[in-house]
Design a protein around this motif. Structure first.
Motif, PDB file in Angstrom:
ATOM      1  N   PRO A   1       0.802  -1.104   0.139  1.00 17.19           N
ATOM      2  CA  PRO A   1       0.213   0.106  -0.079  1.00 17.19           C
ATOM      3  C   PRO A   1       0.686   1.142   0.108  1.00 17.19           C
TER       4      PRO A   1
ATOM      5  N   SER B   1       2.616   2.510  -3.616  1.00 17.81           N
ATOM      6  CA  SER B   1       1.726   2.759  -4.876  1.00 17.81           C
ATOM      7  C   SER B   1       2.163   3.981  -5.720  1.00 17.81           C
TER       8      SER B   1
ATOM      9  N   GLU C   1       0.689   6.601  -6.453  1.00 13.01           N
ATOM     10  CA  GLU C   1       0.270   8.129  -6.197  1.00 13.01           C
ATOM     11  C   GLU C   1       1.336   8.391  -5.250  1.00 13.01           C
ATOM     12  N   LEU C   2       2.051   7.592  -4.353  1.00  9.28           N
ATOM     13  CA  LEU C   2       2.920   8.133  -3.361  1.00  9.28           C
ATOM     14  C   LEU C   2       4.353   8.275  -3.733  1.00  9.28           C
TER      15      LEU C   2
ATOM     16  N   ALA D   1      -5.574  12.038  -6.815  1.00 10.41           N
ATOM     17  CA  ALA D   1      -5.261  10.698  -6.510  1.00 10.41           C
ATOM     18  C   ALA D   1      -4.115  10.889  -5.684  1.00 10.41           C
ATOM     19  N   GLN D   2      -2.948  11.692  -6.023  1.00 12.21           N
ATOM     20  CA  GLN D   2      -1.653  11.953  -5.278  1.00 12.21           C
ATOM     21  C   GLN D   2      -1.873  12.535  -3.916  1.00 12.21           C
TER      22      GLN D   2
ATOM     23  N   ALA E   1      -4.748  12.396  -2.223  1.00 11.01           N
ATOM     24  CA  ALA E   1      -5.593  11.488  -1.469  1.00 11.01           C
ATOM     25  C   ALA E   1      -4.788  10.518  -0.829  1.00 11.01           C
ATOM     26  N   ALA E   2      -3.809   9.602  -1.723  1.00 10.06           N
ATOM     27  CA  ALA E   2      -2.973   8.791  -1.162  1.00 10.06           C
ATOM     28  C   ALA E   2      -1.927   9.005   0.141  1.00 10.06           C
ATOM     29  N   ALA E   3      -1.515  10.580   0.066  1.00  7.09           N
ATOM     30  CA  ALA E   3      -0.758  10.961   1.137  1.00  7.09           C
ATOM     31  C   ALA E   3      -1.628  11.293   2.311  1.00  7.09           C
TER      32      ALA E   3
END
Length: 437
Positions: A17, A20, A22-23, A57-58, A60-62
């Motif tokens: 996780p 990803s 996005e992170l 999306a980036q 949100a992932a962080a």
């Protein structure tokens, strides 16, 4: 598991996780901080600043890793390393922010800092080895190889790095110290072939003899001179001076012959005096000059045989003394070398042993007549050329070596006429006086 990226901090962790796409921006920023700080784990320390990406999306992932108010595109946000460490630790008991960044970037972090730390530790081991070994050295050797003095000397000469690049630094240093322990006290001498029992050629060449000379403060001169300073005798059949036109007393040598006098003969030299009063002997550094002289003399049989001594590099003390002995039998001596650090040292050594000798085409004007543009750096001291008060200044200004081959036509002309041309130090080209100290 011993992971090559994080030394096993990822063991038992659920990294998927966190890795990803996005992170990736967050871990790349973290990796840069780790490299800059020299900290592979980044579990504490000053907060880092990141620029929030524009992609939803980036951001949100962080959101679960960067706490506080919502992330805004383009915003600079402070990230607490302690809080980030606590967040990633939920994915693995030993997991750290730096370990995740290393996996995300697929490389080990803080490599330069780690290399520096490893080199510092290795240098400390060398210092410790010197300290422990010094107690077992004879007193007269301890005066040469005091642990702190020897370590500083090795570091200044670049030997610490050179040692660390060898397969077994401690073994090599131990061998050098064993050789040093066998050096004779003042007033006694030993054959170099006896310093390494069972291996008479161990000190002929290579890294071991160079390290021994560096340890004892005897490097920076020809090896023979360095060993002689330590009371060590090398073989006396190799090396020496290359000559044409002059001979030891009682020797029968063809006048146009070029031959070598080895150190054994130089130690008891007795020169044949000149046939005419005031005759000159020309001392040069490079064999190429002597080769050109001999070739020209053979091609022009009408010329008087040249009288030249070639040292083939910086001469040993024994060679300098043999050159100086020419004055005692009536010869005038003209000496020169390359215009570089080694050449100036060569000149000082010969002139010290032959006070009546003169510097031959070794002045500032001679240097300026041949110097070209270049990128070399000459590290010179004010006192490096005592025979010419302007020479060091103009060499520093141009910082380019000038070699004997660059003045070859003038040198050949002087040798063929039998008289060295020389300019006084004050005879500089117009506009060059400002180069003086």
């Amino acid at each position: 598991m011993n992971c090559s990226l994080c030394d096993g901090a990822c063991d038992g962790a659920d990294l998927a996780p966190l890795l990803s796409p996005e992170l990736a921006w967050l871990w790349q920023a973290l990796a840069a901080v780790a490299d800059r700080r020299g900290d592979e784990s980044l579990t504490s320390g000053p907060a880092m600043t990141v620029t929030v990406p524009a992609e939803p999306a980036q951001r949100a992932a962080a959101a679960g890793l960067i706490d506080g108010r919502p992330l805004e595109p383009g915003q600079n946000r402070r990230v607490s390393l302690e809080k980030l460490a606590a967040a990633v630790a939920t994915r693995g008991p030993r997991l750290t922010p730096g370990a995740v960044a290393a996996h995300a970037c697929d490389r080990r972090l803080a490599a330069k800092a780690r290399r520096r730390a490893l080199q510092t530790a290795a240098s400390d081991r060398i210092r410790t080895q010197l300290e422990k070994s010094a107690a077992d050295l004879p007193r007269h050797v301890r005066e040469l190889v005091g642990p702190e003095t020897a370590f500083t000397r090795l570091r200044t000469l670049g030997w610490i790095t050179r040692l660390l690049n060898t397969p077994a630094p401690a073994d090599l240093l131990g061998q050098a110290l064993q050789v040093a322990a066998r050096l004779p006290p003042l007033g006694r001498r030993i054959d170099r072939r006896l310093l390494v029992p069972g291996n008479p050629h161990a000190l002929d060449a290579g890294v071991l003899p160079a390290l021994v000379l560096a340890l004892t403060g005897s490097s920076g001169t020809p090896a023979r001179s360095g060993w002689a300073r330590l009371g060590v005798d090398c073989d006396d059949l190799l090396g020496g001076l290359i000559l044409t036109g002059i001979t030891p007393r009682g020797w029968r040598i063809p006048p146009d012959a070029t031959y070598t006098l080895p150190p054994r003969e130089l130690a008891r030299i007795d020169w044949e005096p000149p046939e005419t009063s005031g005759a000159w002997v020309f001392v040069t550094e490079n064999p190429s000059v002597l080769a050109a002289v001999s070739t020209r003399a053979l091609a022009q049989e009408s010329l008087a045989p040249p009288r030249v001594i070639c040292t083939a590099g910086t001469p040993s003390q024994k060679e300098c003394e043999a050159i100086g002995a020419l004055s005692g039998t009536g010869w005038n001596i003209a000496v020169r070398a390359d215009f570089d650090q080694a050449g100036l040292g060569h000149m000082r050594a010969v002139l010290a042993a032959a006070p009546a000798a003169v510097a031959w085409r070794m002045g500032a004007a001679d240097y300026l007549a041949a110097v070209t543009e270049g990128t070399d750096i000459l590290q010179l001291q004010d006192e490096d050329a005592p025979w010419d008060e302007y020479l060091v200044a103009v060499m520093r200004k141009h910082s380019v070596p000038v070699y004997e081959e660059d003045l070859l036509p003038a040198l050949l002309s002087d040798i063929s006429t039998g008289t060295p041309a020389s300019r006084r130090a004050t005879e500089l080209p117009r506009g060059q006086k400002s180069a003086s100290p």
